[in-house]
Design a protein around this motif. Structure first.
Motif, PDB file in Angstrom:
ATOM      1  N   GLY A  70     -12.408  -5.145 -10.571  1.00  0.00           N
ATOM      2  CA  GLY A  70     -11.416  -5.855  -9.778  1.00  0.00           C
ATOM      3  C   GLY A  70     -11.717  -7.332  -9.655  1.00  0.00           C
ATOM      4  O   GLY A  70     -12.552  -7.899 -10.368  1.00  0.00           O
ATOM      5  N   ARG A  71     -11.043  -7.940  -8.723  1.00  0.00           N
ATOM      6  CA  ARG A  71     -11.212  -9.377  -8.498  1.00  0.00           C
ATOM      7  C   ARG A  71     -12.552  -9.662  -7.825  1.00  0.00           C
ATOM      8  O   ARG A  71     -13.123  -8.805  -7.164  1.00  0.00           O
ATOM      9  CB  ARG A  71     -10.071  -9.887  -7.620  1.00  0.00           C
ATOM     10  CG  ARG A  71      -8.683  -9.670  -8.195  1.00  0.00           C
ATOM     11  CD  ARG A  71      -7.635  -9.685  -7.101  1.00  0.00           C
ATOM     12  NE  ARG A  71      -7.820  -8.572  -6.171  1.00  0.00           N
ATOM     13  CZ  ARG A  71      -7.136  -8.417  -5.046  1.00  0.00           C
ATOM     14  NH1 ARG A  71      -6.219  -9.327  -4.713  1.00  0.00           N
ATOM     15  NH2 ARG A  71      -7.362  -7.377  -4.259  1.00  0.00           N
TER      16      ARG A  71
ATOM     17  N   ASP B 248     -12.652  -4.128  -6.127  1.00  0.00           N
ATOM     18  CA  ASP B 248     -12.896  -5.561  -5.997  1.00  0.00           C
ATOM     19  C   ASP B 248     -14.380  -5.782  -5.698  1.00  0.00           C
ATOM     20  O   ASP B 248     -15.102  -4.855  -5.314  1.00  0.00           O
ATOM     21  CB  ASP B 248     -12.047  -6.161  -4.869  1.00  0.00           C
ATOM     22  CG  ASP B 248     -10.580  -6.283  -5.240  1.00  0.00           C
ATOM     23  OD1 ASP B 248     -10.270  -6.292  -6.448  1.00  0.00           O
ATOM     24  OD2 ASP B 248      -9.734  -6.351  -4.328  1.00  0.00           O
TER      25      ASP B 248
ATOM     26  N   LEU C  69      -8.163  -6.853   0.126  1.00  0.00           N
ATOM     27  CA  LEU C  69      -9.078  -6.208  -0.818  1.00  0.00           C
ATOM     28  C   LEU C  69      -8.600  -4.807  -1.160  1.00  0.00           C
ATOM     29  O   LEU C  69      -7.806  -4.195  -0.439  1.00  0.00           O
ATOM     30  CB  LEU C  69     -10.478  -6.133  -0.207  1.00  0.00           C
ATOM     31  CG  LEU C  69     -11.123  -7.471   0.164  1.00  0.00           C
ATOM     32  CD1 LEU C  69     -12.393  -7.245   0.953  1.00  0.00           C
ATOM     33  CD2 LEU C  69     -11.396  -8.306  -1.073  1.00  0.00           C
TER      34      LEU C  69
END
Length: 220
Positions: free
Chosen positions: A88-89, A209, A205
């Protein structure tokens, strides 16, 4: 029993069920939870599949009549599912450790025997995966904390900590998304909006992440 182990399944009233994974809490197990949630969410009787910390909650469109069959299907799916790796980010969160925003940092020092600087260095070193959201809207449970700074939860919970409080509870660390009570040890504070009901999705979120804590300062 398979090498993976057998899960525990229990009812939550008449409209939900809790699936608890076997073994210790770790990223590979959590990735299996994510995969199982994705699969179970497509089952016709399931209204929502919510991954938690080493567990999965299923809520139903209607109470299941053949509970044993559903438990067996969950167990089979758990044994067969492929862990879902999510890249994820990455979020970098500036943290001010200690001071008024980290009132329990001294308790972590007392428990671990480490200096403040060492605790901050160990806490800010990992790239933490978000295992699950829960406790309150937007709150993130993180994995990967260094075991050398693990500190038991507080015997007497604090009635209110502010949003953005960075805390340690046992072998875990997390960030509070809003003000509220907590039994964890608050060691610092950050500024970030983790939940906004006007957004879609409202939570900033999601599982998979990753968070890196960036040392903004250390206060006495």
């Amino acid at each position: 029993m398979s090498p993976i182990g057998s899960p525990t399944v229990s009812l939550l009233g008449t409209t939900a069920l809790l699936f608890e994974a076997p073994g210790a809490m770790a990223l590979p197990s959590q990735q299996r939870i994510w995969a199982l949630a994705k699969e179970a969410a497509a089952w016709p009787e399931v209204r929502e599949a919510v991954p938690g910390m080493n567990n999965l909650m299923l809520s139903f469109t209607r109470p299941p009549h053949a509970l044993d069959e559903l438990k067996a299907r969950l167990d089979d799916a758990w044994q067969a599912v492929t862990p879902l790796a999510r890249e994820g980010r990455v979020f970098e969160l500036p943290v001010r450790y200690g001071g008024a925003g980290g009132p329990h940092l001294a308790d972590v020092v007392a428990h671990t025997g480490l200096a403040v600087e060492a605790i901050v260095e160990l806490h800010s070193a990992p790239l933490y995966p978000v295992y699950a959201l829960g406790s309150h809207p937007g709150y993130c449970y993180l994995g990967g904390m260094d075991p050398r700074i693990a500190t038991p939860r507080r015997q007497v919970p604090v009635l209110s900590i502010p949003g953005g409080a960075v805390s340690i509870g046992g072998a875990q660390t997390g960030v509070s998304a809003s003000a509220g009570p907590s039994g964890w040890n608050t060691i610092g504070t950050t500024t970030m909006t983790f939940f906004d009901p006007s957004r879609n999705p409202p939570a900033t979120l999601e599982p998979g992440d990753r968070i890196r804590f960036v040392v903004e300062g250390i206060e006495p």
